[in-house]
Design an enzyme around this catalytic site. Sequence first.
Site, PDB file in Angstrom:
ATOM      1  N   HIS A  75      -2.196  -4.840  17.551  1.00  0.00           N
ATOM      2  CA  HIS A  75      -3.376  -4.685  18.603  1.00  0.00           C
ATOM      3  C   HIS A  75      -4.657  -5.228  17.864  1.00  0.00           C
ATOM      4  O   HIS A  75      -5.008  -4.749  16.991  1.00  0.00           O
ATOM      5  CB  HIS A  75      -3.384  -3.375  19.017  1.00  0.00           C
ATOM      6  CG  HIS A  75      -2.478  -2.612  20.056  1.00  0.00           C
ATOM      7  ND1 HIS A  75      -2.523  -1.674  20.718  1.00  0.00           N
ATOM      8  CD2 HIS A  75      -1.260  -3.482  20.230  1.00  0.00           C
ATOM      9  CE1 HIS A  75      -1.267  -1.474  21.259  1.00  0.00           C
ATOM     10  NE2 HIS A  75      -0.471  -2.704  21.194  1.00  0.00           N
ATOM     11  N   TYR A 203      -8.939   5.015  25.128  1.00  0.00           N
ATOM     12  CA  TYR A 203      -9.350   6.413  24.750  1.00  0.00           C
ATOM     13  C   TYR A 203     -10.307   6.382  25.796  1.00  0.00           C
ATOM     14  O   TYR A 203     -11.369   5.928  26.252  1.00  0.00           O
ATOM     15  CB  TYR A 203     -10.084   6.288  23.718  1.00  0.00           C
ATOM     16  CG  TYR A 203      -9.329   6.196  22.238  1.00  0.00           C
ATOM     17  CD1 TYR A 203      -8.946   5.110  21.835  1.00  0.00           C
ATOM     18  CD2 TYR A 203      -8.812   7.207  21.359  1.00  0.00           C
ATOM     19  CE1 TYR A 203      -8.048   4.884  20.664  1.00  0.00           C
ATOM     20  CE2 TYR A 203      -8.317   7.107  20.341  1.00  0.00           C
ATOM     21  CZ  TYR A 203      -7.875   6.045  19.793  1.00  0.00           C
ATOM     22  OH  TYR A 203      -7.032   5.903  18.697  1.00  0.00           O
ATOM     23  N   PRO A 294      -7.055  13.906  15.299  1.00  0.00           N
ATOM     24  CA  PRO A 294      -6.317  12.506  15.389  1.00  0.00           C
ATOM     25  C   PRO A 294      -7.064  11.517  16.291  1.00  0.00           C
ATOM     26  O   PRO A 294      -6.551  10.317  16.314  1.00  0.00           O
ATOM     27  CB  PRO A 294      -4.972  13.082  16.176  1.00  0.00           C
ATOM     28  CG  PRO A 294      -5.406  14.398  16.907  1.00  0.00           C
ATOM     29  CD  PRO A 294      -6.386  14.985  16.362  1.00  0.00           C
ATOM     30  N   LYS A 298      -6.446   8.430  11.656  1.00  0.00           N
ATOM     31  CA  LYS A 298      -6.721   8.526  10.290  1.00  0.00           C
ATOM     32  C   LYS A 298      -5.705   9.339   9.605  1.00  0.00           C
ATOM     33  O   LYS A 298      -5.783   9.171   8.410  1.00  0.00           O
ATOM     34  CB  LYS A 298      -8.104   8.893  10.227  1.00  0.00           C
ATOM     35  CG  LYS A 298      -9.117   7.654  10.367  1.00  0.00           C
ATOM     36  CD  LYS A 298      -8.897   6.564   9.890  1.00  0.00           C
ATOM     37  CE  LYS A 298      -9.884   5.220  10.364  1.00  0.00           C
ATOM     38  NZ  LYS A 298      -9.078   4.256  10.829  1.00  0.00           N
ATOM     39  N   TYR A 388     -12.257   1.971  12.212  1.00  0.00           N
ATOM     40  CA  TYR A 388     -10.945   2.071  13.090  1.00  0.00           C
ATOM     41  C   TYR A 388      -9.713   1.227  12.267  1.00  0.00           C
ATOM     42  O   TYR A 388      -8.536   1.633  12.248  1.00  0.00           O
ATOM     43  CB  TYR A 388     -10.992   1.579  14.659  1.00  0.00           C
ATOM     44  CG  TYR A 388      -9.938   2.129  15.194  1.00  0.00           C
ATOM     45  CD1 TYR A 388      -9.918   3.517  15.838  1.00  0.00           C
ATOM     46  CD2 TYR A 388      -8.575   1.512  15.305  1.00  0.00           C
ATOM     47  CE1 TYR A 388      -8.824   3.791  16.789  1.00  0.00           C
ATOM     48  CE2 TYR A 388      -7.559   1.944  16.052  1.00  0.00           C
ATOM     49  CZ  TYR A 388      -7.788   3.153  16.818  1.00  0.00           C
ATOM     50  OH  TYR A 388      -6.673   3.783  17.537  1.00  0.00           O
TER      51      TYR A 388
HETATM   52  P1  RFL Z   1       3.647  15.821   6.519  1.00  0.00           P
HETATM   53  O1  RFL Z   1       3.983  15.021   7.394  1.00  0.00           O
HETATM   54  O2  RFL Z   1       3.022  17.256   6.838  1.00  0.00           O
HETATM   55  O3  RFL Z   1       4.523  16.180   5.263  1.00  0.00           O
HETATM   56  C1  RFL Z   1       4.695  17.248   4.673  1.00  0.00           C
HETATM   57  C2  RFL Z   1       5.863  17.604   4.187  1.00  0.00           C
HETATM   58  O4  RFL Z   1       5.922  18.758   3.259  1.00  0.00           O
HETATM   59  C3  RFL Z   1       6.957  19.712   3.616  1.00  0.00           C
HETATM   60  N1  RFL Z   1       6.812  20.942   3.097  1.00  0.00           N
HETATM   61  C4  RFL Z   1       7.383  21.489   1.914  1.00  0.00           C
HETATM   62  N2  RFL Z   1       8.299  20.998   1.225  1.00  0.00           N
HETATM   63  C5  RFL Z   1       8.936  21.730   0.096  1.00  0.00           C
HETATM   64  N3  RFL Z   1       8.348  22.882  -0.109  1.00  0.00           N
HETATM   65  C6  RFL Z   1       7.376  23.591   0.576  1.00  0.00           C
HETATM   66  N4  RFL Z   1       6.747  24.947   0.441  1.00  0.00           N
HETATM   67  C7  RFL Z   1       6.912  22.788   1.683  1.00  0.00           C
HETATM   68  N5  RFL Z   1       5.697  22.901   2.770  1.00  0.00           N
HETATM   69  C8  RFL Z   1       5.939  21.712   3.361  1.00  0.00           C
HETATM   70  C9  RFL Z   1       7.155  19.664   5.076  1.00  0.00           C
HETATM   71  O5  RFL Z   1       8.228  19.962   5.583  1.00  0.00           O
HETATM   72  C10 RFL Z   1       6.888  18.055   5.505  1.00  0.00           C
HETATM   73  O6  RFL Z   1       7.937  17.334   5.357  1.00  0.00           O
HETATM   74  O7  RFL Z   1       2.222  15.374   5.558  1.00  0.00           O
HETATM   75  P2  RFL Z   1       1.914  14.323   5.036  1.00  0.00           P
HETATM   76  O8  RFL Z   1       3.140  13.444   4.200  1.00  0.00           O
HETATM   77  O9  RFL Z   1       0.667  14.276   4.106  1.00  0.00           O
HETATM   78  O10 RFL Z   1       1.546  13.016   6.243  1.00  0.00           O
HETATM   79  C11 RFL Z   1       0.448  13.408   6.985  1.00  0.00           C
HETATM   80  C12 RFL Z   1       0.654  12.823   8.420  1.00  0.00           C
HETATM   81  O11 RFL Z   1       1.880  13.436   8.781  1.00  0.00           O
HETATM   82  C13 RFL Z   1      -0.341  13.201   9.437  1.00  0.00           C
HETATM   83  O12 RFL Z   1      -1.806  13.148   8.831  1.00  0.00           O
HETATM   84  C14 RFL Z   1      -0.610  12.478  10.645  1.00  0.00           C
HETATM   85  O13 RFL Z   1       0.684  12.695  11.364  1.00  0.00           O
HETATM   86  C15 RFL Z   1      -1.680  12.788  11.678  1.00  0.00           C
HETATM   87  N6  RFL Z   1      -1.688  12.093  12.649  1.00  0.00           N
HETATM   88  C16 RFL Z   1      -2.092  10.889  12.671  1.00  0.00           C
HETATM   89  N7  RFL Z   1      -2.448   9.979  11.604  1.00  0.00           N
HETATM   90  C17 RFL Z   1      -2.879   8.561  11.647  1.00  0.00           C
HETATM   91  O14 RFL Z   1      -2.988   8.055  10.960  1.00  0.00           O
HETATM   92  N8  RFL Z   1      -2.657   7.896  12.892  1.00  0.00           N
HETATM   93  C18 RFL Z   1      -2.608   8.603  14.165  1.00  0.00           C
HETATM   94  O15 RFL Z   1      -2.267   7.969  15.097  1.00  0.00           O
HETATM   95  C19 RFL Z   1      -2.447  10.135  14.127  1.00  0.00           C
HETATM   96  N9  RFL Z   1      -1.758  10.849  15.195  1.00  0.00           N
HETATM   97  C20 RFL Z   1      -1.490  12.586  13.948  1.00  0.00           C
HETATM   98  C21 RFL Z   1      -1.601  11.906  15.095  1.00  0.00           C
HETATM   99  C22 RFL Z   1      -1.208  14.105  13.852  1.00  0.00           C
HETATM  100  C23 RFL Z   1      -0.549  14.593  14.786  1.00  0.00           C
HETATM  101  N10 RFL Z   1       0.018  15.996  14.879  1.00  0.00           N
HETATM  102  C24 RFL Z   1       1.016  16.415  15.421  1.00  0.00           C
HETATM  103  C25 RFL Z   1      -0.665  16.784  13.962  1.00  0.00           C
HETATM  104  C26 RFL Z   1      -1.317  12.598  16.118  1.00  0.00           C
HETATM  105  C27 RFL Z   1      -0.747  14.027  16.364  1.00  0.00           C
HETATM  106  C28 RFL Z   1      -0.541  14.709  17.716  1.00  0.00           C
HETATM  107  C1  PHB Z   2      -0.542   7.587  18.868  1.00  0.00           C
HETATM  108  O1  PHB Z   2       0.145   6.826  19.356  1.00  0.00           O
HETATM  109  O2  PHB Z   2       0.306   8.969  18.565  1.00  0.00           O
HETATM  110  C2  PHB Z   2      -1.771   8.047  18.478  1.00  0.00           C
HETATM  111  C3  PHB Z   2      -2.696   6.652  18.526  1.00  0.00           C
HETATM  112  C4  PHB Z   2      -3.991   6.903  18.293  1.00  0.00           C
HETATM  113  C5  PHB Z   2      -4.643   7.954  17.813  1.00  0.00           C
HETATM  114  C6  PHB Z   2      -3.845   9.147  17.635  1.00  0.00           C
HETATM  115  C7  PHB Z   2      -2.467   9.133  17.997  1.00  0.00           C
HETATM  116  O3  PHB Z   2      -5.956   8.142  17.694  1.00  0.00           O
END
Ligand code: RFL
Ligand code: PHB
Length: 393
Positions: A75, A203, A294, A298, A388
């Site tokens: 994009h 957004y 989110p 980031k 961004y």
């Molecule tokens: P994770 O993905 O939480 O993975 C951690 C792993 O550790 C395991 N774990 C354990 N394992 C062994 N022993 C234990 N005691 C443990 N405790 C936990 C867990 O089961 C898991 O498998 O962390 P990691 O790898 O640091 O990754 C981070 C990302 O997942 C997170 O920052 C993003 O998803 C945030 N996020 C977004 N980030 C972006 O860069 N762009 C986005 O568009 C974006 N959108 C989002 C998001 C997060 C969202 N939610 C649901 C929080 C949108 C949403 C809705």
């Molecule tokens: C997503 O596609 O899940 C998404 C995209 C942009 C954001 C957060 C989540 O800022």
Amino acid sequence: MSPETTPVAIIGAGPAGLLLSWALRDAGINSIVVENRSQEYVLARIRAGVLEQGSVEYLTRLGLGDRLKVEGMEHDGIYLQYGGERHRVDFNDLIGRTVTVYGQQQVVKDLVAAHEGAGSTIYYEATDVAVHDLESATPSVTFVYDGEQHTLAADFVVGADGFHGICRASIPASALTLFDRSYPFAWLGILADVAPSTDELIYALHEDGFAMHSMRSPEVSRLYLQVDPGDDIANWSDERIWQALQTRLGVAGWTLAEGAITDKSITPMRSFVASTLAHGSLFLVGDAGHIVPPTGAKGLNSAISDVTQLAEALTAHYKNDDALLGRYSETALARQWRVQQFSRWMTDMLHRSPGDLQSDRFDYRSQVGQLDYVTHSAFAQRMLAEQYTGLRL
Ligand code: RFL
Ligand code: PHB
């Protein structure tokens, strides 16, 4: 059982843990990953969607770019919407950089497949995971796998275990300060089997609250709504969700196509930073060390950025240079605080505070003023574009 030895023991098989293990392997350094969930659970988790250009470049450099190149949707910009009007911010025009929409789930799928192909050691469904002797040069990890007690003796332990993990909690309180900010709202996110009604992410600030239109593929849309943090997903029928999305995303002459909702959940929002990402032989990466709301997309990108730096620092360590490792926490946190600032700014600009739900209230008017400025000033747009698409530090 006698201890297994590994240079680097990684706790957590989320994107941060799996990517670090892969990057180390690329540098000729072995590691073992210990995860408390099943592989199916890890693969099914739906989360982030946007990769910064630097994240795409890093994944590609590590040989993880094949499917990303074909299925990732590049994009050039985003839309910002308020007052019933939609404005485009063109990152590519402004600064020559882009982002790629490719679900975190797909990144994890690619990593799991790569590790399987390479025969990496990943213990899924490990229980009683504990870390020991972190202040020494001989730390270890213990866990139970398949009914048997295991011990990993390592040079380093990496906490890639997310916000609720055990690694950050193992740093003594006297060595750690936690910086925290909560928000009086949450995101309700859905996945729907319907072609996106937009070519780029929208957004939107609406009087009823924030809404966003994202996507996962030409056939699958991802949409979000600001809701109360105490709200229950049971209060949101599919019909109510589509109605709120139609209202908040609506502009004259455009229609939002609806489809079957295949997933829905509510996620709280929080800003959080640990004062250090290093303690003795322990290093934290990703959500274990910091969380952003989110809105700026980031979280995943920050995890990838930490991994980039820690992989480089560990590689240098095994070539007898500890300078980067000594600076890892400081360098990663300096970048993280800039990311925190941006995520908070995007979030505050686009969400309604409860108690301020009348359009004539000060906060809302001021947010509209901010959006008017951003969408009409080339300087402000460049600032948004640079952050961004990803700061290059
Ligand atoms: P994770 O993905 O939480 O993975 C951690 C792993 O550790 C395991 N774990 C354990 N394992 C062994 N022993 C234990 N005691 C443990 N405790 C936990 C867990 O089961 C898991 O498998 O962390 P990691 O790898 O640091 O990754 C981070 C990302 O997942 C997170 O920052 C993003 O998803 C945030 N996020 C977004 N980030 C972006 O860069 N762009 C986005 O568009 C974006 N959108 C989002 C998001 C997060 C969202 N939610 C649901 C929080 C949108 C949403 C809705
Ligand atoms: C997503 O596609 O899940 C998404 C995209 C942009 C954001 C957060 C989540 O800022």
